[in-house]
Design a protein around this motif. Sequence first.
Motif, PDB file in Angstrom:
ATOM      1  N   ARG A 190       0.989  -1.214  -0.011  1.00  0.00           N
ATOM      2  CA  ARG A 190      -0.144   0.044  -0.059  1.00  0.00           C
ATOM      3  C   ARG A 190       0.953   1.229   0.047  1.00  0.00           C
ATOM      4  O   ARG A 190       1.541   1.589   0.984  1.00  0.00           O
ATOM      5  N   ALA A 191       0.948   2.005  -1.021  1.00  0.00           N
ATOM      6  CA  ALA A 191       1.584   3.246  -1.186  1.00  0.00           C
ATOM      7  C   ALA A 191       0.580   4.298  -0.710  1.00  0.00           C
ATOM      8  O   ALA A 191      -0.391   4.212  -0.477  1.00  0.00           O
ATOM      9  N   PRO A 192       1.393   5.428  -0.171  1.00  0.00           N
ATOM     10  CA  PRO A 192       0.647   6.527   0.528  1.00  0.00           C
ATOM     11  C   PRO A 192      -0.439   7.024  -0.419  1.00  0.00           C
ATOM     12  O   PRO A 192      -0.221   7.351  -1.688  1.00  0.00           O
ATOM     13  N   GLY A 193      -1.467   7.062   0.023  1.00  0.00           N
ATOM     14  CA  GLY A 193      -2.675   7.622  -0.950  1.00  0.00           C
ATOM     15  C   GLY A 193      -3.300   6.755  -1.944  1.00  0.00           C
ATOM     16  O   GLY A 193      -4.071   7.062  -2.645  1.00  0.00           O
ATOM     17  N   LYS A 194      -2.884   5.498  -1.810  1.00  0.00           N
ATOM     18  CA  LYS A 194      -3.412   4.560  -2.773  1.00  0.00           C
ATOM     19  C   LYS A 194      -3.804   3.167  -1.986  1.00  0.00           C
ATOM     20  O   LYS A 194      -3.625   2.881  -0.797  1.00  0.00           O
ATOM     21  N   GLU A 195      -4.629   2.654  -2.730  1.00  0.00           N
ATOM     22  CA  GLU A 195      -5.211   1.248  -2.081  1.00  0.00           C
ATOM     23  C   GLU A 195      -4.154   0.017  -2.406  1.00  0.00           C
ATOM     24  O   GLU A 195      -3.169   0.133  -2.907  1.00  0.00           O
ATOM     25  N   ARG A 196      -4.225  -0.843  -1.459  1.00  0.00           N
ATOM     26  CA  ARG A 196      -3.507  -1.827  -1.331  1.00  0.00           C
ATOM     27  C   ARG A 196      -3.485  -2.644  -2.707  1.00  0.00           C
ATOM     28  O   ARG A 196      -4.659  -2.928  -3.294  1.00  0.00           O
ATOM     29  N   GLU A 197      -2.340  -3.060  -2.985  1.00  0.00           N
ATOM     30  CA  GLU A 197      -2.350  -3.990  -4.288  1.00  0.00           C
ATOM     31  C   GLU A 197      -1.421  -5.098  -4.432  1.00  0.00           C
ATOM     32  O   GLU A 197      -0.585  -5.198  -3.368  1.00  0.00           O
ATOM     33  N   PHE A 198      -1.782  -5.978  -5.152  1.00  0.00           N
ATOM     34  CA  PHE A 198      -0.993  -7.281  -5.418  1.00  0.00           C
ATOM     35  C   PHE A 198       0.246  -7.036  -5.902  1.00  0.00           C
ATOM     36  O   PHE A 198       0.558  -6.112  -6.814  1.00  0.00           O
ATOM     37  N   VAL A 199       1.257  -7.691  -5.334  1.00  0.00           N
ATOM     38  CA  VAL A 199       2.732  -7.652  -5.803  1.00  0.00           C
ATOM     39  C   VAL A 199       3.263  -9.101  -6.489  1.00  0.00           C
ATOM     40  O   VAL A 199       3.536  -9.122  -7.718  1.00  0.00           O
ATOM     41  N   ALA A 200       3.003 -10.086  -5.642  1.00  0.00           N
ATOM     42  CA  ALA A 200       3.563 -11.508  -6.239  1.00  0.00           C
ATOM     43  C   ALA A 200       3.050 -12.257  -4.990  1.00  0.00           C
ATOM     44  O   ALA A 200       2.606 -11.894  -4.039  1.00  0.00           O
ATOM     45  N   ALA A 201       2.963 -13.572  -5.688  1.00  0.00           N
ATOM     46  CA  ALA A 201       2.448 -14.725  -4.962  1.00  0.00           C
ATOM     47  C   ALA A 201       3.064 -16.009  -5.331  1.00  0.00           C
ATOM     48  O   ALA A 201       3.602 -16.051  -6.426  1.00  0.00           O
ATOM     49  N   ILE A 202       3.207 -17.041  -4.346  1.00  0.00           N
ATOM     50  CA  ILE A 202       3.767 -18.281  -4.698  1.00  0.00           C
ATOM     51  C   ILE A 202       3.004 -19.119  -3.972  1.00  0.00           C
ATOM     52  O   ILE A 202       2.694 -19.317  -2.809  1.00  0.00           O
ATOM     53  N   PRO A 240     -10.567 -24.479  -6.122  1.00  0.00           N
ATOM     54  CA  PRO A 240     -10.288 -24.487  -7.657  1.00  0.00           C
ATOM     55  C   PRO A 240     -10.604 -22.918  -8.158  1.00  0.00           C
ATOM     56  O   PRO A 240     -11.477 -22.359  -7.652  1.00  0.00           O
ATOM     57  N   GLY A 241      -9.681 -22.561  -8.883  1.00  0.00           N
ATOM     58  CA  GLY A 241      -9.692 -21.364  -9.537  1.00  0.00           C
ATOM     59  C   GLY A 241      -9.218 -20.241  -8.690  1.00  0.00           C
ATOM     60  O   GLY A 241      -9.794 -19.121  -8.756  1.00  0.00           O
ATOM     61  N   ILE A 242      -8.607 -20.619  -7.537  1.00  0.00           N
ATOM     62  CA  ILE A 242      -8.224 -19.431  -6.553  1.00  0.00           C
ATOM     63  C   ILE A 242      -7.420 -18.459  -7.219  1.00  0.00           C
ATOM     64  O   ILE A 242      -6.716 -18.686  -8.175  1.00  0.00           O
ATOM     65  N   HIS A 243      -7.738 -17.278  -6.986  1.00  0.00           N
ATOM     66  CA  HIS A 243      -7.073 -15.938  -7.732  1.00  0.00           C
ATOM     67  C   HIS A 243      -5.991 -15.273  -6.728  1.00  0.00           C
ATOM     68  O   HIS A 243      -6.487 -14.688  -5.814  1.00  0.00           O
ATOM     69  N   LEU A 244      -4.861 -15.922  -6.677  1.00  0.00           N
ATOM     70  CA  LEU A 244      -3.866 -15.307  -5.666  1.00  0.00           C
ATOM     71  C   LEU A 244      -3.447 -13.936  -5.995  1.00  0.00           C
ATOM     72  O   LEU A 244      -2.836 -13.483  -4.959  1.00  0.00           O
ATOM     73  N   PHE A 245      -3.873 -13.028  -6.762  1.00  0.00           N
ATOM     74  CA  PHE A 245      -3.792 -11.726  -7.030  1.00  0.00           C
ATOM     75  C   PHE A 245      -4.654 -11.047  -6.229  1.00  0.00           C
ATOM     76  O   PHE A 245      -4.416  -9.945  -5.959  1.00  0.00           O
ATOM     77  N   GLN A 246      -5.813 -11.656  -5.606  1.00  0.00           N
ATOM     78  CA  GLN A 246      -6.858 -11.078  -4.948  1.00  0.00           C
ATOM     79  C   GLN A 246      -6.563 -11.078  -3.665  1.00  0.00           C
ATOM     80  O   GLN A 246      -6.505 -12.289  -2.856  1.00  0.00           O
ATOM     81  N   ASP A 247      -6.653 -10.125  -2.584  1.00  0.00           N
ATOM     82  CA  ASP A 247      -6.610  -9.977  -1.514  1.00  0.00           C
ATOM     83  C   ASP A 247      -7.660 -10.815  -0.609  1.00  0.00           C
ATOM     84  O   ASP A 247      -7.334 -11.376   0.610  1.00  0.00           O
ATOM     85  N   TYR A 248      -8.773 -10.928  -1.225  1.00  0.00           N
ATOM     86  CA  TYR A 248      -9.731 -11.845  -0.438  1.00  0.00           C
ATOM     87  C   TYR A 248      -9.295 -13.303  -0.268  1.00  0.00           C
ATOM     88  O   TYR A 248     -10.117 -14.006   0.499  1.00  0.00           O
ATOM     89  N   GLU A 249      -8.393 -13.715  -0.916  1.00  0.00           N
ATOM     90  CA  GLU A 249      -8.311 -15.044  -1.121  1.00  0.00           C
ATOM     91  C   GLU A 249      -7.390 -15.415   0.240  1.00  0.00           C
ATOM     92  O   GLU A 249      -7.164 -16.676   0.440  1.00  0.00           O
ATOM     93  N   TYR A 250      -6.718 -14.475   0.652  1.00  0.00           N
ATOM     94  CA  TYR A 250      -6.048 -14.879   2.031  1.00  0.00           C
ATOM     95  C   TYR A 250      -6.535 -14.782   3.263  1.00  0.00           C
ATOM     96  O   TYR A 250      -7.248 -13.602   3.590  1.00  0.00           O
ATOM     97  N   ASN A 251      -6.340 -15.643   4.320  1.00  0.00           N
ATOM     98  CA  ASN A 251      -6.967 -15.450   5.490  1.00  0.00           C
ATOM     99  C   ASN A 251      -6.192 -15.028   6.709  1.00  0.00           C
ATOM    100  O   ASN A 251      -6.528 -14.887   7.825  1.00  0.00           O
ATOM    101  N   PHE A 252      -4.782 -15.029   6.194  1.00  0.00           N
ATOM    102  CA  PHE A 252      -3.974 -14.158   7.551  1.00  0.00           C
ATOM    103  C   PHE A 252      -2.891 -13.203   6.870  1.00  0.00           C
ATOM    104  O   PHE A 252      -2.575 -13.557   5.547  1.00  0.00           O
ATOM    105  N   TRP A 253      -2.720 -12.152   7.583  1.00  0.00           N
ATOM    106  CA  TRP A 253      -1.828 -11.167   7.206  1.00  0.00           C
ATOM    107  C   TRP A 253      -0.908 -10.742   8.110  1.00  0.00           C
ATOM    108  O   TRP A 253      -0.989 -10.998   9.477  1.00  0.00           O
TER     109      TRP A 253
END
Length: 127
Positions: free
Chosen positions: A39-51, A104-117
């Motif tokens: 999350r950059a200043p003044g911007k929404e959180r965005e996807f960077v990378a996943a594995i 099936p079809g999980i979208h790892l670029f979407q933050d709602y797919e993750y349950n721990f932060w």
Amino acid sequence: QVRLVESGGGLGRTGGSLRLSCAASGRTDSPFAMGWFRRAPGKEREFVAAIRLSGGSTYYEDSVKGRFTISRDAAKNTAYLQMNIMKPEDTAVYYCAATWITVPGIHLFQDYEYNFWGQGTQVTVSS
């Protein structure tokens, strides 16, 4: 209780490198996938990378392809983000995320797919 602990943030220079780490604890089984968002200043959180921890398939946001590399140590439930050729626009708070849910079809670029932060780590790139 699952915990994600990030480390490695700080101040970098344009064209330089930093390496972030994220260690997951609190469960005996490995996450299905781990990801990095920012999350950059003044911007929404965005996807960077996943594995995916099993198999190691990786996914990147277009602006970091060729510059950032995500990797993992599945035995340690740890993910890494190697950031090279950094730019001032990479300045942000970087968050680690993990999911143990496999669908099936999980979208790892979407933050709602993750349950721990994680709590986030600041990365600042000077020009």
